[in-house]
Design a protein around this motif. Structure first.
Motif, PDB file in Angstrom:
ATOM      1  N   TYR A 139       0.804  -1.216   0.000  1.00  0.00           N
ATOM      2  CA  TYR A 139       0.000   0.000   0.000  1.00  0.00           C
ATOM      3  C   TYR A 139       0.843   1.275   0.000  1.00  0.00           C
ATOM      4  O   TYR A 139       0.298   2.369   0.017  1.00  0.00           O
ATOM      5  N   ALA A 142       2.768   3.735  -2.092  1.00  0.00           N
ATOM      6  CA  ALA A 142       2.780   4.107  -3.510  1.00  0.00           C
ATOM      7  C   ALA A 142       4.217   4.208  -4.020  1.00  0.00           C
ATOM      8  O   ALA A 142       5.173   4.241  -3.245  1.00  0.00           O
ATOM      9  N   ASP A 176       1.266   6.794   1.574  1.00  0.00           N
ATOM     10  CA  ASP A 176       0.585   5.631   2.125  1.00  0.00           C
ATOM     11  C   ASP A 176      -0.839   5.565   1.582  1.00  0.00           C
ATOM     12  O   ASP A 176      -1.722   6.308   2.027  1.00  0.00           O
ATOM     13  N   CYS A 177      -1.075   4.670   0.636  1.00  0.00           N
ATOM     14  CA  CYS A 177      -2.398   4.542   0.024  1.00  0.00           C
ATOM     15  C   CYS A 177      -3.463   4.102   1.036  1.00  0.00           C
ATOM     16  O   CYS A 177      -4.640   4.392   0.854  1.00  0.00           O
ATOM     17  N   GLU A 178      -3.050   3.403   2.091  1.00  0.00           N
ATOM     18  CA  GLU A 178      -4.033   2.975   3.088  1.00  0.00           C
ATOM     19  C   GLU A 178      -4.688   4.171   3.766  1.00  0.00           C
ATOM     20  O   GLU A 178      -5.800   4.068   4.256  1.00  0.00           O
ATOM     21  N   ARG A 185      -8.963   5.958  -1.653  1.00  0.00           N
ATOM     22  CA  ARG A 185      -8.988   4.519  -1.416  1.00  0.00           C
ATOM     23  C   ARG A 185     -10.022   4.163  -0.362  1.00  0.00           C
ATOM     24  O   ARG A 185     -10.775   3.200  -0.511  1.00  0.00           O
ATOM     25  N   GLY A 224      -5.360   1.557  -4.681  1.00  0.00           N
ATOM     26  CA  GLY A 224      -3.962   1.761  -4.329  1.00  0.00           C
ATOM     27  C   GLY A 224      -3.089   1.797  -5.562  1.00  0.00           C
ATOM     28  O   GLY A 224      -3.360   1.128  -6.551  1.00  0.00           O
ATOM     29  N   CYS A 225      -2.044   2.573  -5.475  1.00  0.00           N
ATOM     30  CA  CYS A 225      -1.154   2.828  -6.609  1.00  0.00           C
ATOM     31  C   CYS A 225      -0.520   1.558  -7.177  1.00  0.00           C
ATOM     32  O   CYS A 225      -0.444   1.385  -8.382  1.00  0.00           O
ATOM     33  N   LYS A 267      -8.133   2.531 -10.404  1.00  0.00           N
ATOM     34  CA  LYS A 267      -7.346   3.704 -10.002  1.00  0.00           C
ATOM     35  C   LYS A 267      -8.102   4.962 -10.413  1.00  0.00           C
ATOM     36  O   LYS A 267      -8.895   4.933 -11.348  1.00  0.00           O
TER      37      LYS A 267
END
Length: 112
Positions: free
Chosen positions: A4, A6, A11-13, A18, A53-54, A60
């Motif tokens: 998670y 990127a 932090d995509c979380e 997201r 998430g990236c 996306k």
């Protein structure tokens, strides 16, 4: 590396796009669309706020999918993240993120 994180170290979380996607939260999608529209000076609709998430397989946002220069560069170089790039310290694209987000740089350096 945490999947998670990127390519740029964000932090995509924690990303509200997201979170709106994972929780199918229409109100959060509207909030994010307005904030991102105001921030970027372009129209971003709630329908565009869909991202898992990236670096995760799946949907996306249009920006993350095909416009983000950092993601495009890292994918083109077949890197796990920018932390694996020898040009990381001098990269202007990445610097636009890490200059204002110490956590992103930490993620790239530590993998966590």
């Amino acid at each position: 590396m945490n999947p998670y994180i990127a390519y740029c170290g964000l932090d995509c979380e924690r990303c509200e796009a997201r979170l709106a996607t994972v929780h199918n939260d229409a109100t959060l999608r509207q909030k994010v669309a307005k904030e991102w529209s105001d921030l970027n000076g372009v129209e971003i609709t709630p329908e565009m706020i869909n991202c898992v998430g990236c670096r995760i397989d799946g949907v996306k946002t249009p920006y993350c999918d095909s416009i983000c220069p950092i993601r495009q560069c890292a994918m083109g170089k077949e890197l796990e993240t920018c932390g694996d790039c020898g040009e990381m310290k001098s990269c202007e694209k990445l610097g636009a993120i890490t200059e204002y987000n110490a956590d992103a740089l930490k993620h790239l350096k530590t993998g966590v």
